[in-house]
Scaffold this motif. Structure first.
Motif, PDB file in Angstrom:
ATOM      1  N   ILE A 152       0.886  -1.159   0.000  1.00 35.76           N
ATOM      2  CA  ILE A 152       0.000   0.000   0.000  1.00 35.76           C
ATOM      3  C   ILE A 152       0.929   1.214   0.000  1.00 35.76           C
ATOM      4  N   VAL A 153       0.781   2.060  -1.004  1.00 32.58           N
ATOM      5  CA  VAL A 153       1.652   3.229  -1.110  1.00 32.58           C
ATOM      6  C   VAL A 153       0.802   4.486  -1.143  1.00 32.58           C
ATOM      7  N   SER A 154       1.389   5.568  -0.658  1.00 31.92           N
ATOM      8  CA  SER A 154       0.702   6.858  -0.699  1.00 31.92           C
ATOM      9  C   SER A 154       1.484   7.810  -1.579  1.00 31.92           C
ATOM     10  N   SER A 155       0.790   8.821  -2.071  1.00 32.84           N
ATOM     11  CA  SER A 155       1.393   9.835  -2.925  1.00 32.84           C
ATOM     12  C   SER A 155       0.740  11.173  -2.616  1.00 32.84           C
ATOM     13  N   SER A 156       1.499  12.231  -2.796  1.00 34.19           N
ATOM     14  CA  SER A 156       0.993  13.583  -2.563  1.00 34.19           C
ATOM     15  C   SER A 156       1.046  14.346  -3.875  1.00 34.19           C
ATOM     16  N   ILE A 157      -0.127  14.767  -4.382  1.00 33.62           N
ATOM     17  CA  ILE A 157      -0.185  15.388  -5.707  1.00 33.62           C
ATOM     18  C   ILE A 157      -0.876  16.744  -5.650  1.00 33.62           C
ATOM     19  N   SER A 158      -0.561  17.554  -6.656  1.00 32.86           N
ATOM     20  CA  SER A 158      -1.206  18.850  -6.809  1.00 32.86           C
ATOM     21  C   SER A 158      -2.289  18.831  -7.874  1.00 32.86           C
TER      22      SER A 158
END
Length: 300
Positions: free
Chosen positions: A248-254
Motif C-alpha cells: 500500500i503506497v501513498s502519494s501527494s499530488i497537486s
C-alpha cells in the motif's frame, strides 16, 4: 568513436571540466568524436557550463581566465549536486571522483539518463532569464495567447524539460521554455520570498501548489519491487507491506494529471484506494478509450 560508456551527461560534463581545468583548449568536433555524440550535443554541453568557459577566436573553448586552475574535487561534487547526478554513484568522497574521472583508465560505469530537450532554439531566452533571476528583475512574456508579468525564481529541469519557476500575482507556477514568446526583462526589482524557494526545492516536479491531495494505491506483488527500489510516484511513501508481497503506497499530488499517466502505465497491477473521485476519473477515461469507434467519445 568513443565507447558508449561515455554516453552520460553528468560524466561528460565533468570530464570536459577536468580537461579544461588542466589548461587545455577543446574543440567541439574533437569532443563529439571522443564521446560519440553529435557536435550539436557538445554545443549544448558547453552552453550549460555558462560563463565558466569562453570561446576563442579559432572556435575552440577554454576555461574562463578567472576560473583557470581553481576547480577542485569539491567543485565537481557541487556541480554533480546542481545537475542532479550526485545520487547516481556511491558516496565515496574525493577518491571516488578522481577514479571516476581518470582519463587514463576506462570507466566501468554507464548511465542511460533521460532524453533531454534541445534548448538551442531558446539559448538567448535562457540567458536572459538567468540574468533576470540573478538581478531579481520582473519580466513580461507571451505564454500561449496571454501576456503575463512574472517574478522569476529558478530555471528548473524536470524529466529533461526546462521550465521557468515564477510567481504570478503571488502564486507559484511553472512555464515551459519552449512555449515562451516575446520575452521582455523589465527594470522593476522584486524581493524574492524564502518560502517560494523552499517550495520549488521541496516539490518533486513542476506541479507547484500549496494544496496537496493524498492518494493511496494498492500495488500487486508482481510489480512491488519497482516501487521499492525508487519512488515511482510523486512524494511516494510505503504505507504497508502485505503478507503476499504487495504494497500500500501513498502519494501527494497537486493535480490529477500528475499521477494518472503513471497509474495507467501500471494497469492492471495497481488500484486506486482513495480518493474516490480519482478512481472515478480513471474509470471514465478507460471507458471512453475502450468504447467502439462507432460511438462518439464524451467530453471530459
Amino acid at each position: 568513436m568513443a565507447s558508449p560508456q561515455h554516453d552520460t551527461l553528468g560524466i561528460r560534463l565533468a570530464e570536459i571540466l577536468l580537461q579544461l581545468n588542466q589548461g587545455d583548449a577543446v574543440c567541439r568536433d574533437d569532443l563529439a568524436e571522443r564521446f560519440g555524440v553529435s557536435e550539436r550535443t557538445i554545443y549544448r554541453d558547453l552552453n550549460r557550463l555558462g560563463d565558466t568557459v569562453e570561446r576563442l577566436p579559432d572556435g575552440r573553448y577554454q576555461l574562463a581566465a578567472d576560473k583557470q586552475g581553481k576547480f577542485q574535487p569539491k567543485d565537481l561534487e557541487l556541480f554533480a549536486r546542481i545537475t542532479g547526478v550526485n545520487q547516481l554513484f556511491p558516496n565515496s568522497g574525493h577518491r571516488f571522483l578522481r577514479t571516476l574521472l581518470d582519463p587514463l583508465e576506462p570507466s566501468p560505469f554507464l548511465v542511460k539518463a533521460h532524453h533531454h530537450e534541445n534548448i538551442q532554439p531558446w539559448d538567448r531566452q535562457f540567458q536572459q532569464l538567468d540574468r533576470a533571476i540573478r538581478k531579481r528583475q520582473r519580466c513580461q512574456l507571451q505564454y500561449g495567447e496571454k501576456l503575463r508579468t512574472l517574478e522569476p525564481y529558478r530555471l528548473v529541469n524536470s524529466k529533461g524539460i526546462w521550465y521557468l519557476a515564477a510567481t504570478e500575482r503571488g502564486q507559484l507556477k511553472a512555464f515551459s521554455l519552449g512555449r515562451i514568446g516575446l520575452l521582455n526583462i523589465t527594470d522593476e526589482i522584486f524581493t524574492p520570498q524564502a518560502q517560494i524557494h523552499r517550495q520549488i526545492e521541496d516539490d518533486d516536479d513542476i506541479w507547484f501548489s500549496t494544496t496537496k491531495t493524498q492518494v493511496r494505491l494498492s500495488v500487486a506483488p508482481t510489480i512491488a519491487y519497482y516501487f521499492l527500489r525508487r519512488a515511482v510516484l510523486p512524494g511516494q511513501q510505503i504505507v504497508q507491506h502485505g503478507e503476499d508481497g504487495g504494497l500500500i503506497v501513498s502519494s501527494s499530488i497537486s493535480h490529477a494529471n500528475q499521477i494518472l499517466p503513471i497509474i495507467r502505465y501500471w494497469i492492471p497491477h495497481v488500484q486506486v484506494l482513495k480518493p474516490e473521485w480519482l478512481q472515478s476519473q480513471l474509470h471514465a477515461e478507460l471507458q471512453n478509450y475502450i468504447r467502439p469507434a462507432s460511438q462518439p467519445h464524451t467530453g471530459s
